[in-house]
Write a protein that holds these residues in place. Structure first.
Motif, short mmCIF file in Angstrom:
data_model
loop_
_atom_site.label_atom_id
_atom_site.label_comp_id
_atom_site.label_asym_id
_atom_site.label_seq_id
_atom_site.Cartn_x
_atom_site.Cartn_y
_atom_site.Cartn_z
N LYS A 264 0.83 -1.21 0.00
CA LYS A 264 0.00 0.00 0.00
C LYS A 264 0.86 1.25 0.00
N GLN A 265 1.88 1.28 0.85
CA GLN A 265 2.75 2.45 0.93
C GLN A 265 3.56 2.61 -0.35
N GLN A 266 3.94 1.48 -0.95
CA GLN A 266 4.69 1.54 -2.21
C GLN A 266 3.84 2.16 -3.31
N LYS A 267 2.60 1.73 -3.38
CA LYS A 267 1.70 2.27 -4.41
C LYS A 267 1.48 3.76 -4.20
N GLU A 268 1.32 4.17 -2.96
CA GLU A 268 1.11 5.59 -2.67
C GLU A 268 2.31 6.42 -3.11
N ALA A 269 3.52 5.90 -2.88
CA ALA A 269 4.73 6.62 -3.27
C ALA A 269 4.83 6.74 -4.79
N ILE A 270 4.45 5.68 -5.48
CA ILE A 270 4.50 5.69 -6.95
C ILE A 270 3.46 6.65 -7.52
N LEU A 271 2.27 6.63 -6.97
CA LEU A 271 1.22 7.53 -7.46
C LEU A 271 1.60 8.99 -7.23
N GLU A 272 2.28 9.26 -6.14
CA GLU A 272 2.76 10.62 -5.88
C GLU A 272 3.81 11.00 -6.92
N HIS A 273 4.64 10.04 -7.30
CA HIS A 273 5.65 10.27 -8.34
C HIS A 273 4.97 10.54 -9.69
#
Length: 294
Positions: A264-273
């Protein structure tokens, strides 16, 4: 058909109705260390395994439009194959296999292995120093529609961390954009298909491509004005693209190095990117070329 492994892909080829209706080279990788090219015809296929030292002593396989297992004199891409071989073997020898270098030395390779011409040498004085060159035996041709570089995973790593660098539209006029499997169906808006089935960045890249190939009649579409691409004043389209693209590679490398382990945290970081990518790309094309990416 499910294609999670090379074996799955081979099963699909075997089970497809014959004739298949395609003569093509398919490059396939999986998350278990598998990597191969499949030279495929209407009724049969041949596997060229990157893990077979007899076929790929350095783990490297290169293909263009012709096959090695068919008639050696039928097909296209012989000159481009030699160009790619020189570039990839040099990158391998120098251990420069990072995405930025591979994209620039392969997808944006501007050398011709037969004539020894290289557009990055002997640059035009300025964008006004018009020089038309036939480019259909270069790796990027007048008909090239896109390029991609897939960064796979090693055995034991999460397959969802697989990522792809995509160059939509025309590799010499577009920016490399990273996307991840773990982000699901969400992509940066600039490379997402709109209702008209176009991606905004692709449209922007094609606008610039049309400037490089202004002659539309006869064989004109095969001739590129090199001065608009590269010149000594560094006002060429590709020079501008590569200058702003550096930040994308740097920021993406920083992100990859610090990606959280939890999904979940990985996806959030990617979406922010992705949000940063959209804003940066839209701003860059407007400032550099006066093009609205929307």
């Amino acid at each position: 058909a499910t294609c999670a492994t090379l074996a799955d892909f081979e099963k699909m080829l075997n089970e497809m109705p014959k004739p298949i209706g395609v003569d093509a080279n398919f490059g396939v990788i999986d998350a278990h260390g598998g990597a191969a090219y499949y030279e495929t015809g209407n009724f049969s296929w041949k596997k060229i395994d990157a893990n077979d030292p007899a076929l790929a002593p350095f783990g490297l396989i290169i293909r263009t439009n012709y096959s090695f297992t068919g008639d050696p004199d039928i097909g296209y891409g012989y000159i481009r194959y030699e160009t790619a071989s020189l570039a990839l073997n040099m990158a391998l020898a120098q251990k420069k296999l990072d995405p930025q270098n591979l994209i620039n030395c392969i997808s944006r390779n501007l050398s011709h292995s037969l004539t020894k011409e290289n557009f990055r040498d002997d640059l035009p004085e300025s964008s006004a120093d018009t020089r038309f060159r036939h480019i259909d035996d270069f790796i990027t041709r007048s008909s090239t529609a896109s390029a991609m570089l897939v960064v796979g995973t090693l055995p034991g790593e999460d397959p969802a961390s697989t990522m792809m660098w995509t160059l939509v539209g025309f590799p010499l006029t577009t920016l490399a954009v990273p996307v991840w499997v773990s982000a699901g169906k969400t992509l940066p808006a600039v490379v997402s298909m709109k209702d008209n089935m176009h991606a905004p960045l692709c449209d922007a890249a094609m606008t610039l491509k049309n400037q490089l190939f202004p002659i539309k009649r006869g064989s004109g579409p095969k001739y590129m004005n090199v001065a608009l691409l590269l010149n000594k004043e560094k006002t060429g389209i590709l020079q501008k693209v590569e200058s702003v693209e550096k930040d994308i590679f740097v920021k993406t490398a920083t992100l990859v190095a610090a990606l959280p382990a939890k999904e979940k945290q990985q996806k959030e970081a990617i979406l922010e990117h992705y949000k940063w990518l959209d804003g940066y790309i839209i701003q860059s094309y407007k400032e550099l070329f006066g093009i609205e990416v929307k």
